[in-house]
Write a protein that holds these residues in place. Structure first.
Motif, PDB file in Angstrom:
ATOM      1  N   ILE A 192      -6.609  17.262   2.727  1.00 41.87           N
ATOM      2  CA  ILE A 192      -5.892  16.233   1.962  1.00 41.87           C
ATOM      3  C   ILE A 192      -4.622  15.811   2.710  1.00 41.87           C
ATOM      4  N   PHE A 193      -3.955  16.780   3.322  1.00 46.58           N
ATOM      5  CA  PHE A 193      -2.758  16.463   4.097  1.00 46.58           C
ATOM      6  C   PHE A 193      -3.090  15.444   5.185  1.00 46.58           C
ATOM      7  N   VAL A 194      -4.176  15.685   5.914  1.00 45.39           N
ATOM      8  CA  VAL A 194      -4.560  14.777   7.001  1.00 45.39           C
ATOM      9  C   VAL A 194      -4.916  13.396   6.454  1.00 45.39           C
ATOM     10  N   ILE A 195      -5.669  13.384   5.344  1.00 48.05           N
ATOM     11  CA  ILE A 195      -6.057  12.094   4.752  1.00 48.05           C
ATOM     12  C   ILE A 195      -4.811  11.302   4.360  1.00 48.05           C
ATOM     13  N   CYS A 196      -3.832  11.988   3.755  1.00 47.27           N
ATOM     14  CA  CYS A 196      -2.653  11.287   3.244  1.00 47.27           C
ATOM     15  C   CYS A 196      -1.714  10.831   4.361  1.00 47.27           C
ATOM     16  N   LEU A 197      -1.788  11.496   5.518  1.00 42.98           N
ATOM     17  CA  LEU A 197      -0.908  11.105   6.624  1.00 42.98           C
ATOM     18  C   LEU A 197      -1.147   9.658   7.046  1.00 42.98           C
ATOM     19  N   THR A 198      -2.404   9.243   7.025  1.00 42.63           N
ATOM     20  CA  THR A 198      -2.712   7.900   7.533  1.00 42.63           C
ATOM     21  C   THR A 198      -2.935   6.908   6.405  1.00 42.63           C
ATOM     22  N   SER A 199      -2.457   7.250   5.221  1.00 42.65           N
ATOM     23  CA  SER A 199      -2.670   6.356   4.086  1.00 42.65           C
ATOM     24  C   SER A 199      -1.856   5.076   4.269  1.00 42.65           C
ATOM     25  N   PHE A 200      -2.529   3.952   4.062  1.00 43.14           N
ATOM     26  CA  PHE A 200      -1.840   2.682   4.262  1.00 43.14           C
ATOM     27  C   PHE A 200      -1.757   1.856   2.973  1.00 43.14           C
ATOM     28  N   ALA A 201      -2.911   1.609   2.354  1.00 42.39           N
ATOM     29  CA  ALA A 201      -2.944   0.669   1.229  1.00 42.39           C
ATOM     30  C   ALA A 201      -2.084   1.153   0.062  1.00 42.39           C
ATOM     31  N   VAL A 202      -2.057   2.468  -0.164  1.00 41.42           N
ATOM     32  CA  VAL A 202      -1.234   2.998  -1.255  1.00 41.42           C
ATOM     33  C   VAL A 202       0.245   2.738  -0.983  1.00 41.42           C
ATOM     34  N   ALA A 203       0.656   3.019   0.256  1.00 40.41           N
ATOM     35  CA  ALA A 203       2.063   2.802   0.602  1.00 40.41           C
ATOM     36  C   ALA A 203       2.405   1.315   0.563  1.00 40.41           C
ATOM     37  N   LEU A 204       1.438   0.484   0.944  1.00 47.18           N
ATOM     38  CA  LEU A 204       1.678  -0.958   0.955  1.00 47.18           C
ATOM     39  C   LEU A 204       1.942  -1.472  -0.456  1.00 47.18           C
ATOM     40  N   THR A 205       1.188  -0.952  -1.409  1.00 47.73           N
ATOM     41  CA  THR A 205       1.280  -1.496  -2.761  1.00 47.73           C
ATOM     42  C   THR A 205       2.309  -0.780  -3.620  1.00 47.73           C
ATOM     43  N   LEU A 206       2.435   0.536  -3.450  1.00 44.86           N
ATOM     44  CA  LEU A 206       3.337   1.286  -4.328  1.00 44.86           C
ATOM     45  C   LEU A 206       4.603   1.746  -3.620  1.00 44.86           C
ATOM     46  N   GLY A 207       4.577   1.782  -2.304  1.00 44.13           N
ATOM     47  CA  GLY A 207       5.761   2.235  -1.563  1.00 44.13           C
ATOM     48  C   GLY A 207       6.554   1.034  -1.076  1.00 44.13           C
ATOM     49  N   GLY A 208       7.091   1.192   0.124  1.00 45.41           N
ATOM     50  CA  GLY A 208       7.873   0.107   0.698  1.00 45.41           C
ATOM     51  C   GLY A 208       9.354   0.379   0.543  1.00 45.41           C
ATOM     52  N   GLY A 209      10.147  -0.472   1.185  1.00 44.21           N
ATOM     53  CA  GLY A 209      11.594  -0.244   1.156  1.00 44.21           C
ATOM     54  C   GLY A 209      11.956   0.886   2.095  1.00 44.21           C
TER      55      GLY A 209
ATOM     56  N   LYS B 268      13.206   3.690   1.621  1.00 45.79           N
ATOM     57  CA  LYS B 268      13.014   5.068   1.175  1.00 45.79           C
ATOM     58  C   LYS B 268      11.554   5.468   1.066  1.00 45.79           C
ATOM     59  N   ALA B 269      10.658   4.523   1.051  1.00 46.28           N
ATOM     60  CA  ALA B 269       9.259   4.870   0.795  1.00 46.28           C
ATOM     61  C   ALA B 269       8.333   4.097   1.720  1.00 46.28           C
ATOM     62  N   THR B 270       8.579   4.205   3.037  1.00 44.30           N
ATOM     63  CA  THR B 270       7.723   3.549   4.013  1.00 44.30           C
ATOM     64  C   THR B 270       7.034   4.612   4.850  1.00 44.30           C
ATOM     65  N   THR B 271       5.708   4.574   4.871  1.00 39.99           N
ATOM     66  CA  THR B 271       4.984   5.484   5.752  1.00 39.99           C
ATOM     67  C   THR B 271       4.911   4.865   7.138  1.00 39.99           C
ATOM     68  N   LEU B 272       4.538   5.689   8.111  1.00 38.89           N
ATOM     69  CA  LEU B 272       4.414   5.195   9.485  1.00 38.89           C
ATOM     70  C   LEU B 272       3.425   4.042   9.560  1.00 38.89           C
ATOM     71  N   GLU B 273       2.318   4.237   8.852  1.00 40.82           N
ATOM     72  CA  GLU B 273       1.275   3.224   8.873  1.00 40.82           C
ATOM     73  C   GLU B 273       1.833   1.882   8.367  1.00 40.82           C
ATOM     74  N   LEU B 274       2.624   1.964   7.299  1.00 41.76           N
ATOM     75  CA  LEU B 274       3.221   0.755   6.736  1.00 41.76           C
ATOM     76  C   LEU B 274       4.264   0.178   7.695  1.00 41.76           C
ATOM     77  N   ALA B 275       5.008   1.067   8.362  1.00 48.74           N
ATOM     78  CA  ALA B 275       6.024   0.616   9.319  1.00 48.74           C
ATOM     79  C   ALA B 275       5.382  -0.143  10.475  1.00 48.74           C
ATOM     80  N   ILE B 276       4.195   0.346  10.916  1.00 49.53           N
ATOM     81  CA  ILE B 276       3.477  -0.360  11.984  1.00 49.53           C
ATOM     82  C   ILE B 276       3.146  -1.773  11.517  1.00 49.53           C
ATOM     83  N   TYR B 277       2.631  -1.844  10.310  1.00 56.75           N
ATOM     84  CA  TYR B 277       2.230  -3.125   9.735  1.00 56.75           C
ATOM     85  C   TYR B 277       3.418  -4.073   9.648  1.00 56.75           C
ATOM     86  N   GLN B 278       4.562  -3.550   9.193  1.00 54.88           N
ATOM     87  CA  GLN B 278       5.734  -4.415   9.024  1.00 54.88           C
ATOM     88  C   GLN B 278       6.287  -4.875  10.365  1.00 54.88           C
TER      89      GLN B 278
END
Lengths: 518, 230
Positions: A195-212, A214-224
Motif C-alpha cells: 500500500i505504501f508503494v501504491i500511495c507513493l505514486t498516487s496522482f488523481a487523488v492528490a489532484l482532486t483532494l490535495g493541492g496547495g 501543504k498537500a502536494t505530492t511529487l506526482e502532482l508537483a510534476i504535473y504542475q
C-alpha cells in the motif's frame, strides 16, 4: 531433476521485457537530459517529497491497522451476504479514482452527508481537502485490498489448528498468541509495504483532494511544473526524485509483497469454536457494519447523484466516453502482447528477478514516463496527436505487474502438468500457445484483461499532460466538469464512467470463463 | 533396433547404468523396486532425462541429442496424457499434427483410431466426460495414429482397477501387434509380466539389466529379483 523440458520459446518474452525496459529508460534519459543538475530542489519541492512520504505512511498504516479487525471479523463470522461483501471488497480496485473521489466528496465533503449530520448536532464541519482527504481516499481504496490480503492469510491457517486450539480450550488471548499473531507478523508487513508503494505514486487523488503548498505530492508537483509553469527542467528533476523514491521503495518491497490473488478469501469459512461470546460477536458485527458502510456509502452516493445528473451530461462527455473505451481496448491488447510472452519466459525460469521488470512500470511513475515521452515526441510532432496511444501504452505498463502475478502461477502449473506431453507431441511455438497455453490460461487472462481495461478506462494520469480540448478521455472530461463546478453533470459522467469500468471488467472476466472447462 | 550403449544417468545422488538392445516386435516389462529408476530409464530413452555418458542408437543412428518429439517413440505418462480442454478427437489429432491442421485423410485416420479403441461415439467429448478406462483408450488411440516404432508405458493404467487394467493391457498388446512396434512398459505387478511381456528388464541397485526371456526369468528368478518379488 529431469532435464528442463522447455516447450516455450523465450525470444518473444525477452523481447517484450526489453521493450518495457526501453520505454521506461528512454523516458528516463529524456528526463535526465532536461533536468538541470545545478538547479537543485526548491523548498516547495522538498515539501512535496515530505508530503508524499508522509501521506503514504499514514495511508498504509491506517489502512492496514483498520483491515486487521475487519479481516478477523470476516474470517470468523458467517452471515447472509458475506460472499457478496467479500466480492465487493475487490471493487475499489477497479473503481476509477475520480469516481470514488466524487462519492467521497458527496459523503464527507463540505456540504456532504456527514457534515449535514454533524451540523444537526451542532458539531463544526470537517474538511475533506488536504492531508485528511488524501489519506481518507487512500484508505477507501486500500482498506479493502488490505482486508482481502489479510483474510486470505487468515484462511490459510489449517482447520486442524483451530480444532487443536478448541481441544486445548485456548481463550481469545491464547488463540491470538498461538494462531493469529504469527500469521499477522508474516502477512502485515508485506501488505503495508504494498500500500505504501501504491500511495507513493498516487496522482488523481492528490489532484482532486490535495493541492496547495501543504498537500502536494511529487506526482502532482510534476504535473504542475509541467502544465502551469511549462518548466520542463523542473518537471524532469522532480521526475528523477520520484523515480528514486518510488523505484527504491518498490525494489525494497518486492521481496515482502504478497502474491496478489484477488479471487481469494471466498471459498470457505472455517468452523470455529472460539470467539463465541456476546461481546466478541457484537464487536465483530459492528466492525463489519462500519467497514461496509464506509465502502458502500460513497458508491451509493455515486449512483444516486449520477442518476440525477445524467440528463445534464453534455455531448462532449459521450464523445470522451467513446475515446476512453478506445484507449482501454488498445491498452488491453497491448497488455496481452506484453504480458503473455513475458509470463511464458518467467514461468520457464526457476524463480527470479524477471518480475522486477514488470514492477518497473509501477514504480516508475506514469507522469515521469509521460514527461519523458513528451520531451521525446515534442520536437518531432505535436504530442497531443499521440495522447491516446501514449496513454494506452502507459496504462498497459501500469497493469503489467498485476497481470504477471495473475498469469505466471497458472502458466507454471500448466507447464508442470502438460510440458512433457507437449514436448513429446512436438508442440512448440504458436501451436503450443494456441492449443495448450491460451486455453489453460483463459480465466486468468480474462481477469487480467478486465483489470487492465478497468484501470485504463478510469485512469486520470498521463492523459492530463498530453490532452487538448478535442482529445479527452472520460476521467479528464469529468475532472474538467468538476473544476467548472458543474457537479451534476460531473456526477452523471461519473455514473457513465463507473458503468464503463465495471462493464469492461465484467465482459473480459466473463469472456475468460465462458464455456471454460478444466 | 534400439541400442543403449554404456549409458549412464546421474541425477544428484542417484545414478543408473544401462547397456542393452531392444528388438522390434518384442514386449518388454521393466520391473524393480520403487526408486530404482524404472521411470528414469524410460525418461532417458524418450529424451526427458539427459545421459551423462554413453549413447542411444536407433537403427544405427545416434539419437542421444534429439528432442523427445523427434525420437521414434511415443510415451504414455502416469497421468496428464490428455489435454483436458480439448476434445477427444483433437487430443488424438495432435498425434498427427501439432498445429491440428488435419487433412481429410488425416481426419479419417483419427476417426479410424477412435473406432478401433471403441470411442467412435465419444469423439466430440472432453476427457472429463469420459470414464478412467475411456480416457486410457483415448490416449491409446493417439499412440495408434502416431504409429511410432517404440511404445513406452510409464504405468499409465496404475489408477485403474484390476479388471480394467487387464483389459487395457490386452488392448495395448493387440495394438502393438498390429503396428509391429516394440512395447516397453514399467510395471509393479508380476502378473502383468506373465500376461503380456516377452522379455524382462530388471532394474535394481543402480543397474538396468539386459533383457531376459520373461517366462524363464519369472520361474527361476536370481536372488535380487527373488528378494523383490518376495
Amino acid at each position: 531433476m529431469a532435464r528442463r523440458v522447455v516447450a516455450v520459446k523465450n525470444g518473444a518474452g525477452i523481447g517484450a521485457a526489453i521493450l518495457v525496459a526501453v520505454l521506461v529508460l528512454a523516458a528516463l534519459l529524456a528526463v535526465m537530459s532536461r533536468a538541470e543538475t545545478g538547479a537543485g530542489l526548491l523548498r516547495s519541492d522538498w515539501a512535496a517529497v515530505r508530503f508524499t512520504v508522509w501521506q503514504a505512511v499514514l495511508s498504509s498504516v491506517i489502512s492496514t491497522l483498520l483491515a486487521i479487525p475487519v479481516a478477523r471479523a470476516l474470517a470468523r463470522r458467517r452471515f447472509a451476504g458475506r460472499a457478496l461483501l467479500v466480492t465487493l471488497l475487490g471493487a475499489p480496485f477497479i473503481l476509477p479514482v475520480i469516481v470514488a473521489v466524487l462519492g467521497l466528496l458527496t459523503v464527507f465533503g463540505r456540504s456532504g452527508w456527514l457534515n449535514q449530520l454533524l451540523g444537526l448536532a451542532g458539531v463544526p464541519e470537517v474538511s475533506i481537502y488536504g492531508l485528511h482527504g488524501v489519506v481518507l481516499a487512500h484508505v477507501f481504496f486500500n482498506l479493502p485490498l488490505a482486508t482481502r490480503l489479510i483474510l486470505q492469510g487468515w484462511q490459510s491457517i489449517p482447520a486442524e489448528r483451530f480444532r487443536l486450539a478448541a481441544q486445548l480450550r485456548l481463550g481469545p488471548r491464547g488463540i491470538f498468541l498461538t494462531l493469529e499473531w504469527p500469521l499477522l507478523r508474516q502477512v502485515v508487513p508485506g501488505v503495508a509495504a504494498l500500500i505504501f508503494v501504491i500511495c507513493l505514486t498516487s496522482f488523481a487523488v492528490a489532484l482532486t483532494l490535495g493541492g496547495g503548498p501543504k498537500a502536494t505530492t511529487l506526482e502532482l508537483a510534476i504535473y504542475q511544473a509541467f502544465l502551469f509553469d511549462f518548466d520542463l527542467s523542473r518537471a524532469a528533476l522532480l521526475s528523477l526524485v520520484q523515480l528514486v523514491l518510488a523505484g527504491g521503495a518498490a525494489l525494497a518491497a518486492l521481496w515482502i509483497i504478497p502474491a496478489i490473488s484477488l479471487g481469494g478469501g471466498q471459498d470457505r469459512t472455517l468452523q470455529r469454536w472460539d470467539a463465541r461470546g456476546g461481546l466478541q460477536r457484537a464487536g465483530d458485527g459492528a466492525v463489519i457494519t462500519l467497514a461496509a458502510l464506509f465502502l458502500l456509502l460513497p458508491l451509493a452516493a455515486v449512483l444516486l447523484r449520477g442518476v440525477a445528473g445524467l440528463p445534464q451530461v453534455p455531448a462532449a462527455v459521450w464523445q470522451a466516453a467513446g475515446l476512453s473505451v478506445f484507449v482501454a481496448v488498445i491498452s488491453v491488447l497491448t497488455l496481452c502482447l506484453l504480458a503473455l510472452p513475458m509470463a511464458g519466459w518467467i514461468a520457464t525460469r526457476q524463480r527470479g528477478g524477471v518480475e522486477a521488470i514488470g514492477l518497473l512500470g509501477l514504480s516508475a511513475s506514469p507522469l515521469m514516463i509521460g514527461t519523458g515521452w513528451f520531451i521525446l515526441i515534442n520536437p518531432v510532432m505535436n504530442p497531443s496527436d499521440l495522447a491516446l496511444p501514449v496513454t494506452a501504452l502507459v496504462n498497459a505498463m501500469m497493469a503489467l505487474p498485476f497481470a504477471l502475478r495473475i498469469l505466471v502461477p497458472r502458466l507454471r502449473d500448466t507447464l508442470a502438468d502438460f510440458g512433457r506431453l507437449s514436448v513429446s507431441l512436438g508442440l512448440q511455438g504458436w501451436p503450443l500457445w494456441r492449443w495448450v497455453i491460451l486455453p489453460r490460461l483463459r480465466g486468468q487472462l480474462g481477469f487480467a484483461a478486465g483489470l487492465t481495461g478497468a484501470l485504463s478506462v478510469g485512469d486520470l494520469g498521463v492523459i492530463a499532460l498530453f490532452a487538448d480540448q478535442d482529445r479527452t478521455t472520460l476521467p479528464l472530461q469529468m475532472y474538467r466538469l468538476m473544476g467548472a463546478y458543474r457537479m451534476e453533470a460531473a456526477a452523471g459522467a461519473a455514473l457513465i464512467l463507473l458503468a464503463l469500468a465495471l462493464g469492461i471488467f465484467w465482459i473480459c472476466d466473463r469472456g475468460g470463463r465462458w464455456h471454460a472447462e478444466s | 533396433m534400439l541400442r543403449v550403449e554404456q549409458a549412464k544417468i546421474a541425477l544428484g545422488d542417484f545414478s543408473l547404468a544401462a547397456d542393452m538392445a531392444l528388438e522390434q516386435g518384442q514386449r518388454y516389462a521393466v520391473i524393480g523396486p520403487s526408486g530404482a529408476g524404472k521411470s528414469t530409464l524410460l525418461g532417458a530413452l524418450c529424451g526427458f532425462v539427459p545421459l551423462q555418458s554413453g549413447r542411444i542408437l536407433w537403427q544405427g543412428r545416434d539419437i542421444s541429442q534429439d528432442n523427445p518429439g523427434q525420437r521414434p517413440m511415443t510415451m504414455l505418462f502416469q497421468d496428464n496424457n490428455l489435454f483436458p480442454h480439448l476434445t477427444v478427437q483433437q487430443n488424438v489429432g495432435l498425434g498427427l499434427r501439432p498445429d491440428l491442421r488435419l487433412s481429410g485423410a488425416e481426419q479419417a485416420k483419427v476417426l479410424d483410431a477412435l473406432r478401433r479403441v471403441g470411442l467412435a461415439d465419444h469423439s466430440a467429448k472432453r476427457p472429463a466426460a469420459l470414464s478412467g478406462g475411456q480416457q486410457s483408450r483415448a490416449a491409446l488411440a493417439r499412440v495408434l495414429v502416431q504409429a511410432r516404432p517404440l511404445v513406452l508405458l510409464d504405468e499409465p493404467f496404475a489408477a485403474l482397477g484390476p479388471a480394467l487394467r487387464n483389459e487395457m493391457l490386452d488392448l495395448v498388446a493387440e495394438l502393438v501387434a498390429e503396428t509391429g512396434a516394440a512395447l516397453i512398459m514399467v510395471t509393479h505387478a508380476p502378473e502383468d509380466v506373465r500376461r503380456i511381456a516377452d522379455q524382462v528388464v530388471f532394474v535394481a541397485e543402480g543397474r538396468a539389466e539386459a533383457p531376459q526371456p520373461a517366462a524363464a526369468l519369472m520361474d527361476n528368478p536370481p536372488p535380487a529379483l527373488r528378494a523383490y518379488l518376495g
